[in-house]
Motif scaffolding. Structure first.
Motif, PDB file in Angstrom:
ATOM      1  N   GLU A  48       0.819  -1.202   0.000  1.00 47.99           N
ATOM      2  CA  GLU A  48       0.000   0.000   0.000  1.00 47.99           C
ATOM      3  C   GLU A  48       0.860   1.264   0.000  1.00 47.99           C
ATOM      4  OE1 GLU A  48      -2.663  -0.074   3.268  1.00 47.99           O
ATOM      5  OE2 GLU A  48      -3.832  -1.783   2.519  1.00 47.99           O
ATOM      6  N   ALA A  83       1.994   5.047   1.118  1.00 46.26           N
ATOM      7  CA  ALA A  83       2.279   5.522   2.477  1.00 46.26           C
ATOM      8  C   ALA A  83       1.414   6.702   2.888  1.00 46.26           C
ATOM      9  CB  ALA A  83       3.744   5.905   2.589  1.00 46.26           C
ATOM     10  N   GLY A 118      -1.912   6.532   3.547  1.00 46.35           N
ATOM     11  CA  GLY A 118      -3.096   6.092   4.271  1.00 46.35           C
ATOM     12  C   GLY A 118      -4.322   5.923   3.404  1.00 46.35           C
ATOM     13  N   THR A 135       4.585   9.102  -0.799  1.00 43.81           N
ATOM     14  CA  THR A 135       5.588   9.739   0.043  1.00 43.81           C
ATOM     15  C   THR A 135       6.716  10.303  -0.802  1.00 43.81           C
ATOM     16  OG1 THR A 135       7.194   9.411   1.837  1.00 43.81           O
ATOM     17  CG2 THR A 135       6.763   7.531   0.399  1.00 43.81           C
ATOM     18  N   GLU A 175       7.048   7.523   5.753  1.00 46.49           N
ATOM     19  CA  GLU A 175       6.364   8.628   6.429  1.00 46.49           C
ATOM     20  C   GLU A 175       6.483   8.523   7.950  1.00 46.49           C
ATOM     21  OE1 GLU A 175       4.432  11.458   5.052  1.00 46.49           O
ATOM     22  OE2 GLU A 175       5.899  10.845   3.542  1.00 46.49           O
ATOM     23  N   ASN A 202       6.073   6.031   9.931  1.00 46.18           N
ATOM     24  CA  ASN A 202       4.884   5.345  10.452  1.00 46.18           C
ATOM     25  C   ASN A 202       5.104   3.849  10.334  1.00 46.18           C
ATOM     26  OD1 ASN A 202       2.345   4.270  11.034  1.00 46.18           O
ATOM     27  ND2 ASN A 202       1.232   5.827   9.866  1.00 46.18           N
ATOM     28  N   ASN A 236       2.979   1.605   7.949  1.00 53.81           N
ATOM     29  CA  ASN A 236       3.126   1.645   6.487  1.00 53.81           C
ATOM     30  C   ASN A 236       4.052   0.546   6.012  1.00 53.81           C
ATOM     31  OD1 ASN A 236       1.427   3.857   6.094  1.00 53.81           O
ATOM     32  ND2 ASN A 236       3.106   5.332   6.390  1.00 53.81           N
ATOM     33  N   ASP A 237       3.730  -0.013   4.860  1.00 60.53           N
ATOM     34  CA  ASP A 237       4.540  -1.091   4.293  1.00 60.53           C
ATOM     35  C   ASP A 237       5.850  -0.548   3.714  1.00 60.53           C
ATOM     36  OD1 ASP A 237       2.529  -3.002   4.829  1.00 60.53           O
ATOM     37  OD2 ASP A 237       1.465  -2.438   2.981  1.00 60.53           O
TER      38      ASP A 237
END
Length: 634
Positions: A247, A249, A251, A305, A615, A617, A620-621
């Motif tokens: 996915e 980044a 969201g 991103t 990012e 996070n 995130n993948d």
């Protein structure tokens, strides 16, 4: 240098032998024999004099010269006069034979031929020839190559260096001989010069052959050169690239756009110099690369991103534009640089376009496409170039140098010494737009100051400060290298100023191993009230942003010009924010590449970029970016 002079040079011993013989007439002996000896060689050596109408014939010149008072007139000649016919025949045959040995440089055994010639010894200050030529230089001013007219102290000379100096004295004395009373050559000097010419006749003849060849090459280059003041240089690359992951980044839950793309970039540089100490560069760009980023300026959202952006991802929609236009000039030289030039050695410190090596004070005026990283040292020399450096945007250098990117302005660098310099500059990205919140001083700008310490060829350190301002709608605090929050900590529509502090360093452990790194701290300030993602922003709110990286370069690995490189770092991250929005986790930037230099002009450059926790996070993948560049430079 004319062939006539070189032909004359081969029989110059004859001239001086004849001149010495003519000197004997002042003593009243062997007059008729001397006259016969002088007649033939004079006709050959005096062609230049006849062409210049300085004398009716060479016999009169020699006879007039020999009748002038000479300190050695009462002394018997110390050098025996060789009969002309025998000297010409024997010396010419010997010279031609040795020239053939020297000139056969392409043969398989050329090195053996040279090393077997016993005369190829250096001429040391203790040799008679060294002292003889030094006296000639001092008396007739033959050599003006060095400011003090000497051979740079008492160092030994190669025989070809010595022959070049001897040739200069031959030319000077020839001018005296073919002039009408402009100078006076003593008998002792003629004797010494004759002996020197006989000793170094092979080197003189070979030097003449090489000069003739060089003159031919220079003439060819002059006929085929692009311009007398301008050089044309070009860069072309083709890149097959792709982003991979699950996915995006941002969201959104959308999948990463993982299709492979093929793009190109072409740049032509017109580099013009008017004085030899200045440089006017006009660069034409044609690019079609689309950034692997979150989707801005009509670009597609590829990864969600900016951390995945590549170093070469600009685009012009295949149209040609002026991508860079600047003029650089310098004033004065540092004391150390002047000394190193005299000693014929030195080193550069990577001052970029803004500070030529040795310049005391240098200026850069950027009309289009100004970049601080090119005007000043950025201490990441192996990765800073867009085409041949890091494959990622973040990996090129400290993001502090992206401030004011592609702007208009001016920079200057003052070198206190080769080890210490101060640089200041100003860039405005929209300087040509006269509308509100644009132009040279009313819109986005960046002002930089940097102290650079080049402690040696191996160690360098830079301390950098940038003050920047971004009107609402133009905010890019972190140069589009970090998280979205790090680029717009108070929202896109909130005018923001920032104080950027950076430290950069390089350490050349060995010629094959180099470390560089940086750390950057940014204090961003909201300049008006607003909102960011529904959160209220008040004028005066502050945010703190931090980034760092370490780079490792292994140059010339596999072939000369090749490079194996690794980069590890943390893209810009908001660590504190008065409005409460911060990056909670930490992203990791991992990069590896190998640029293999196939030829001097062509290189293959595969590379891979990995962003862990995009990012900042953890949810995130991981996103991967791979590229294969083919680079052409000409």
């Amino acid at each position: 240098m004319s062939k006539t002079w070189w032909n004359a040079l081969l029989v110059s011993p004859v001239l001086f032998g004849g001149t010495l013989a003519a000197g004997e007439s002042a003593l009243g002996s062997e007059t008729s024999t001397i006259t016969k000896l002088v007649q033939r060689p004079v006709a050959e050596i005096s062609v230049a004099a006849i062409q210049d109408n300085h004398a009716k014939n060479a016999e009169d010149e020699i006879s007039q010269l020999s009748t002038k008072p000479s300190p050695a007139a009462s002394q018997p000649p110390s050098v025996a006069v060789t009969p002309i016919q025998n000297l010409v025949a024997s010396e010419t045959a010997n010279v031609l034979e040795q020239i053939e040995q020297y000139s056969d440089e392409g043969g398989a055994d050329s090195l053996e031929q040279v090393t077997n010639v016993s005369q190829l010894r250096d001429v040391s200050p203790g040799d008679w020839a060294f002292e003889a030529l030094r006296n000639l230089v001092e008396r007739y001013g033959c050599i003006a190559g060095y400011p003090d007219g000497t051979y740079r102290g008492n160092r030994a000379l190669t025989r070809y260096e010595f022959a070049a100096g001897l040739n200069a004295c031959l030319q000077q004395i020839e001018r005296i001989l073919t002039s009408s009373g402009e100078g006076f050559v003593t008998r002792q000097d003629l004797e010494a010069l004759q002996r020197l010419v006989q000793e170094f006749q092979t080197e003189l003849a070979t030097l003449g052959t090489r000069v003739d060849t060089l003159e031919g090459r220079v003439a060819f280059l002059e006929d085929h050169q692009f311009s007398t003041t301008t050089k044309l240089r070009g860069e072309v690359s083709f890149s097959a690239s792709g982003a991979f992951g699950d996915e995006k980044a941002d969201g959104s839950g959308e999948q990463v756009e993982d299709n492979i793309v093929l793009d190109y970039r072409t740049r032509l540089f017109f580099e013009t110099s008017f004085t030899g100490k200045d440089l006017l560069v006009t660069r034409l760009d044609a690019l079609n690369t689309i950034p692997f980023g979150p989707g801005e300026d009509d670009n597609p959202n590829v990864t969600g991103t900016s951390m995945t952006r590549l170093a070469f991802d600009e685009g012009t929609n295949n149209s040609v534009r002026i991508g860079k236009l600047f003029y650089r000039f310098s004033v004065g030289e540092t004391a150390e640089s002047h000394e190193s030039e005299e000693e014929e050695h030195g080193h550069g410190h990577g001052h970029g376009h803004g500070a030529p090596e040795g310049a005391k004070l240098s200026f850069v005026i950027d009309a289009v496409g100004g970049e601080f990283n090119e005007n000043f040292a950025n201490f990441n020399e192996f990765f800073s170039e867009e085409l041949t450096g890091a494959i990622s945007r973040f990996g090129r250098f400290n993001p502090i140098y992206y401030q004011g990117l592609e702007g208009t302005g001016a920079s200057l660098t003052y070198n206190f010494s080769d080890a210490l310099s101060l640089s200041v500059g100003y860039l405005a990205p929209n300087a040509s737009d006269p509308s509100e919140k644009n132009a040279l001083f009313d819109g986005s700008y960046a002002a930089i100051g940097q102290l650079s310490f080049d402690l040696s060829d191996r160690v360098g350190l830079g301390l950098t400060y940038v003050r920047a301002y971004y009107p609402g709608g133009q905010v890019v605090v972190s140069g589009e290298t970090g998280s979205e929050l790090a680029n717009v900590p108070f929202g896109e529509d909130t005018a923001t100023s920032a104080d950027h502090f950076g430290v950069s360093a390089r350490f050349r452990i060995s010629p094959a191993f180099s470390l560089s790194g940086w750390a950057g701290l940014t204090r961003a300030h909201a300049k008006n009230d607003g909102f960011n993602d529904g959160v209220l922003v008040s004028k005066g709110d502050d945010a703190t942003i931090f980034n760092w990286a370490v780079t490792l370069a292994l140059p010339d690995l596999g072939s000369e010009g090749s490079l194996l490189g690794f980069i590890v770092g943390q893209p810009p991250k908001v660590t504190d924010n008065d409005i409460g929005l911060e990056d909670g986790d930490t992203s990791w930037h991992l990069e590896a590449q190998y640029r293999y230099q196939l030829t001097d002009n062509i290189a293959l450059n595969p590379g891979v970029l990995v962003i862990l926790n995009p990012e900042h996070n953890n949810n995130n993948d991981t996103i991967w970016v791979g590229t294969l560049r083919t680079i052409f430079e000409f």
